[in-house]
Design a protein around this motif. Structure first.
Motif, PDB file in Angstrom:
ATOM      1  N   GLN A 106       0.819  -1.219   0.000  1.00  0.00           N
ATOM      2  CA  GLN A 106       0.000   0.000   0.000  1.00  0.00           C
ATOM      3  C   GLN A 106       0.851   1.267   0.000  1.00  0.00           C
ATOM      4  OE1 GLN A 106      -2.730  -0.507   3.298  1.00  0.00           O
ATOM      5  NE2 GLN A 106      -3.769  -2.191   2.290  1.00  0.00           N
ATOM      6  N   GLY A 107       2.165   1.114  -0.198  1.00  0.00           N
ATOM      7  CA  GLY A 107       3.005   2.281  -0.405  1.00  0.00           C
ATOM      8  C   GLY A 107       3.928   2.673   0.727  1.00  0.00           C
ATOM      9  N   ALA A 108       3.939   1.917   1.823  1.00  0.00           N
ATOM     10  CA  ALA A 108       4.865   2.246   2.905  1.00  0.00           C
ATOM     11  C   ALA A 108       6.303   2.015   2.445  1.00  0.00           C
ATOM     12  CB  ALA A 108       4.574   1.393   4.138  1.00  0.00           C
ATOM     13  N   ILE A 109       7.213   2.796   2.976  1.00  0.00           N
ATOM     14  CA  ILE A 109       8.634   2.628   2.684  1.00  0.00           C
ATOM     15  C   ILE A 109       9.166   1.380   3.384  1.00  0.00           C
ATOM     16  CG2 ILE A 109      10.931   3.651   3.028  1.00  0.00           C
ATOM     17  CD1 ILE A 109       9.213   5.118   0.912  1.00  0.00           C
ATOM     18  N   GLU A 110       8.717   1.186   4.636  1.00  0.00           N
ATOM     19  CA  GLU A 110       9.169   0.055   5.435  1.00  0.00           C
ATOM     20  C   GLU A 110       8.142  -0.207   6.523  1.00  0.00           C
ATOM     21  OE1 GLU A 110      10.407  -2.843   6.107  1.00  0.00           O
ATOM     22  OE2 GLU A 110      12.461  -2.259   5.583  1.00  0.00           O
ATOM     23  N   CYS A 111       8.191  -1.403   7.089  1.00  0.00           N
ATOM     24  CA  CYS A 111       7.363  -1.769   8.238  1.00  0.00           C
ATOM     25  C   CYS A 111       8.269  -2.520   9.206  1.00  0.00           C
ATOM     26  CB  CYS A 111       6.171  -2.622   7.812  1.00  0.00           C
ATOM     27  SG  CYS A 111       5.077  -3.059   9.176  1.00  0.00           S
ATOM     28  N   LEU A 112       8.588  -1.878  10.316  1.00  0.00           N
ATOM     29  CA  LEU A 112       9.527  -2.437  11.287  1.00  0.00           C
ATOM     30  C   LEU A 112       8.778  -3.015  12.484  1.00  0.00           C
ATOM     31  CD1 LEU A 112      12.093   0.516  11.321  1.00  0.00           C
ATOM     32  CD2 LEU A 112      12.281  -1.637  10.044  1.00  0.00           C
ATOM     33  N   PHE A 113       9.251  -4.144  12.962  1.00  0.00           N
ATOM     34  CA  PHE A 113       8.669  -4.772  14.149  1.00  0.00           C
ATOM     35  C   PHE A 113       9.424  -4.302  15.386  1.00  0.00           C
ATOM     36  CE2 PHE A 113       7.952  -8.400  10.992  1.00  0.00           C
ATOM     37  CZ  PHE A 113       6.681  -7.966  10.660  1.00  0.00           C
ATOM     38  N   LYS A 114       8.674  -3.863  16.409  1.00  0.00           N
ATOM     39  CA  LYS A 114       9.281  -3.457  17.676  1.00  0.00           C
ATOM     40  C   LYS A 114       9.731  -4.710  18.426  1.00  0.00           C
ATOM     41  CE  LYS A 114       5.984   0.380  18.228  1.00  0.00           C
ATOM     42  NZ  LYS A 114       4.884   0.872  19.067  1.00  0.00           N
ATOM     43  N   PRO A 115      10.875  -4.704  19.079  1.00  0.00           N
ATOM     44  CA  PRO A 115      11.863  -3.626  19.063  1.00  0.00           C
ATOM     45  C   PRO A 115      12.718  -3.722  17.793  1.00  0.00           C
ATOM     46  CG  PRO A 115      12.637  -5.398  20.475  1.00  0.00           C
ATOM     47  CD  PRO A 115      11.272  -5.800  19.965  1.00  0.00           C
ATOM     48  N   PHE A 116      13.011  -2.596  17.199  1.00  0.00           N
ATOM     49  CA  PHE A 116      13.834  -2.559  15.991  1.00  0.00           C
ATOM     50  C   PHE A 116      15.157  -1.883  16.326  1.00  0.00           C
ATOM     51  CE2 PHE A 116      10.429   0.596  15.957  1.00  0.00           C
ATOM     52  CZ  PHE A 116      11.164   1.768  16.117  1.00  0.00           C
ATOM     53  N   SER A 117      16.142  -2.120  15.499  1.00  0.00           N
ATOM     54  CA  SER A 117      17.463  -1.546  15.748  1.00  0.00           C
ATOM     55  C   SER A 117      17.516  -0.103  15.273  1.00  0.00           C
ATOM     56  CB  SER A 117      18.551  -2.367  15.048  1.00  0.00           C
ATOM     57  OG  SER A 117      18.469  -2.181  13.645  1.00  0.00           O
ATOM     58  N   GLU A 118      18.423   0.630  15.863  1.00  0.00           N
ATOM     59  CA  GLU A 118      18.676   2.006  15.454  1.00  0.00           C
ATOM     60  C   GLU A 118      19.051   2.061  13.978  1.00  0.00           C
ATOM     61  OE1 GLU A 118      22.501   4.557  16.561  1.00  0.00           O
ATOM     62  OE2 GLU A 118      21.173   4.289  18.293  1.00  0.00           O
ATOM     63  N   SER A 119      19.893   1.127  13.543  1.00  0.00           N
ATOM     64  CA  SER A 119      20.332   1.141  12.141  1.00  0.00           C
ATOM     65  C   SER A 119      19.183   0.819  11.187  1.00  0.00           C
ATOM     66  CB  SER A 119      21.500   0.175  11.921  1.00  0.00           C
ATOM     67  OG  SER A 119      21.116  -1.144  12.204  1.00  0.00           O
ATOM     68  N   ALA A 120      18.261  -0.071  11.589  1.00  0.00           N
ATOM     69  CA  ALA A 120      17.100  -0.369  10.736  1.00  0.00           C
ATOM     70  C   ALA A 120      16.221   0.866  10.588  1.00  0.00           C
ATOM     71  CB  ALA A 120      16.294  -1.530  11.312  1.00  0.00           C
ATOM     72  N   LEU A 121      16.001   1.581  11.677  1.00  0.00           N
ATOM     73  CA  LEU A 121      15.179   2.785  11.627  1.00  0.00           C
ATOM     74  C   LEU A 121      15.838   3.862  10.775  1.00  0.00           C
ATOM     75  CD1 LEU A 121      12.703   4.401  12.506  1.00  0.00           C
ATOM     76  CD2 LEU A 121      14.000   5.109  14.534  1.00  0.00           C
ATOM     77  N   LEU A 122      17.112   4.109  10.994  1.00  0.00           N
ATOM     78  CA  LEU A 122      17.808   5.140  10.216  1.00  0.00           C
ATOM     79  C   LEU A 122      17.874   4.784   8.739  1.00  0.00           C
ATOM     80  CD1 LEU A 122      20.631   6.066  12.725  1.00  0.00           C
ATOM     81  CD2 LEU A 122      18.603   7.405  12.136  1.00  0.00           C
ATOM     82  N   GLY A 123      18.055   3.499   8.439  1.00  0.00           N
ATOM     83  CA  GLY A 123      18.052   3.061   7.041  1.00  0.00           C
ATOM     84  C   GLY A 123      16.705   3.307   6.386  1.00  0.00           C
ATOM     85  N   ALA A 124      15.621   3.026   7.119  1.00  0.00           N
ATOM     86  CA  ALA A 124      14.270   3.248   6.579  1.00  0.00           C
ATOM     87  C   ALA A 124      14.021   4.735   6.361  1.00  0.00           C
ATOM     88  CB  ALA A 124      13.229   2.652   7.528  1.00  0.00           C
ATOM     89  N   ILE A 125      14.455   5.572   7.293  1.00  0.00           N
ATOM     90  CA  ILE A 125      14.270   7.023   7.134  1.00  0.00           C
ATOM     91  C   ILE A 125      15.069   7.524   5.937  1.00  0.00           C
ATOM     92  CG2 ILE A 125      14.700   9.281   8.181  1.00  0.00           C
ATOM     93  CD1 ILE A 125      14.058   7.952  10.910  1.00  0.00           C
ATOM     94  N   ASP A 126      16.309   7.074   5.808  1.00  0.00           N
ATOM     95  CA  ASP A 126      17.121   7.492   4.657  1.00  0.00           C
ATOM     96  C   ASP A 126      16.464   7.083   3.344  1.00  0.00           C
ATOM     97  OD1 ASP A 126      19.053   8.789   6.166  1.00  0.00           O
ATOM     98  OD2 ASP A 126      20.388   7.053   6.238  1.00  0.00           O
ATOM     99  N   THR A 127      15.899   5.878   3.283  1.00  0.00           N
ATOM    100  CA  THR A 127      15.179   5.427   2.089  1.00  0.00           C
ATOM    101  C   THR A 127      13.974   6.328   1.837  1.00  0.00           C
ATOM    102  OG1 THR A 127      15.892   3.149   2.419  1.00  0.00           O
ATOM    103  CG2 THR A 127      13.957   3.487   1.029  1.00  0.00           C
ATOM    104  N   ALA A 128      13.260   6.676   2.893  1.00  0.00           N
ATOM    105  CA  ALA A 128      12.092   7.557   2.764  1.00  0.00           C
ATOM    106  C   ALA A 128      12.486   8.930   2.236  1.00  0.00           C
ATOM    107  CB  ALA A 128      11.388   7.698   4.115  1.00  0.00           C
ATOM    108  N   LEU A 129      13.586   9.462   2.720  1.00  0.00           N
ATOM    109  CA  LEU A 129      14.031  10.786   2.283  1.00  0.00           C
ATOM    110  C   LEU A 129      14.452  10.771   0.830  1.00  0.00           C
ATOM    111  CD1 LEU A 129      16.006  11.936   5.451  1.00  0.00           C
ATOM    112  CD2 LEU A 129      13.671  12.558   4.765  1.00  0.00           C
TER     113      LEU A 129
END
Length: 132
Positions: A106-129
Motif C-alpha cells: 500500500q506504499g509504505a517505505i518500510e514496516c519495522l517490528f518493535k523492538p527494531f534496531s537504530e540502524s534499521a530505523l535510520l536506514g528506513a528514514i534514509d530510504t524515505a528521504l
C-alpha cells in the motif's frame, strides 16, 4: 555528541514526525532522531497529527499501525485522500509478516517490528528521504 542539523536541498530542516500512542516511543524516538540531526515532532494520535501544522513540511512519517481511534493505515488513507503522499515507515509491536507485506504493497517505505534496531530505523528514514 549530536550531528549537525539535517537540511534539505533548500536549507530547510528535515522534519520527521512520529505518531504512536505508546508514550515511551514518543519519548525515546525523538531523542534518538535529534541526535542524528533531524527536527522531530511526536503525536499521541492520528487525529493530533492531522490537526497539527506540520503535515506539509513532514519529510518522513513514522507511524504505529495499531492505535485507538484512527489506525496508522487509516491515517495513511486519510492523508492520501487529502493529496498528501508522505513517505511512511510503519512500526508495530505485532510481528505479522502478512501485515508487513500489505503495508509495503500500500506504499509504505518500510514496516519495522518493535523492538527494531537504530540502524534499521535510520536506514528506513534514509530510504524515505530519497523517495520523497
Amino acid at each position: 555528541m549530536a550531528n549537525a542539523a539535517r537540511t534539505d536541498g533548500q536549507g530547510q530542516p528535515v522534519r520527521v514526525c512520529i505518531v504512536d500512542d505508546d508514550e515511551s516511543v514518543r519519548e525515546a524516538l525523538p531523542d534518538l532522531l535529534r541526535e542524528f540531526g533531524f527536527t522531530v515532532e511526536a503525536f499521541a494520535s492520528a487525529r493530533e497529527f492531522l490537526a497539527s501544522a506540520f503535515i506539509d513540511d513532514t519529510r518522513c512519517l513514522i507511524l504505529d499501525i495499531a492505535m485507538p481511534g484512527m489506525s496508522g493505515p487509516e491515517l495513511q488513507r486519510e492523508l492520501q485522500s487529502r493529496g498528501k503522499h508522505l513517505p511512511i515507515v510503519f512500526i508495530t509491536a505485532h510481528a505479522d509478516h502478512d501485515v508487513r507485506s500489505r503495508m509495503l504493497a500500500q506504499g509504505a517505505i518500510e514496516c519495522l517490528f518493535k523492538p527494531f534496531s537504530e540502524s534499521a530505523l535510520l536506514g528506513a528514514i534514509d530510504t524515505a528521504l530519497q523517495a520523497h
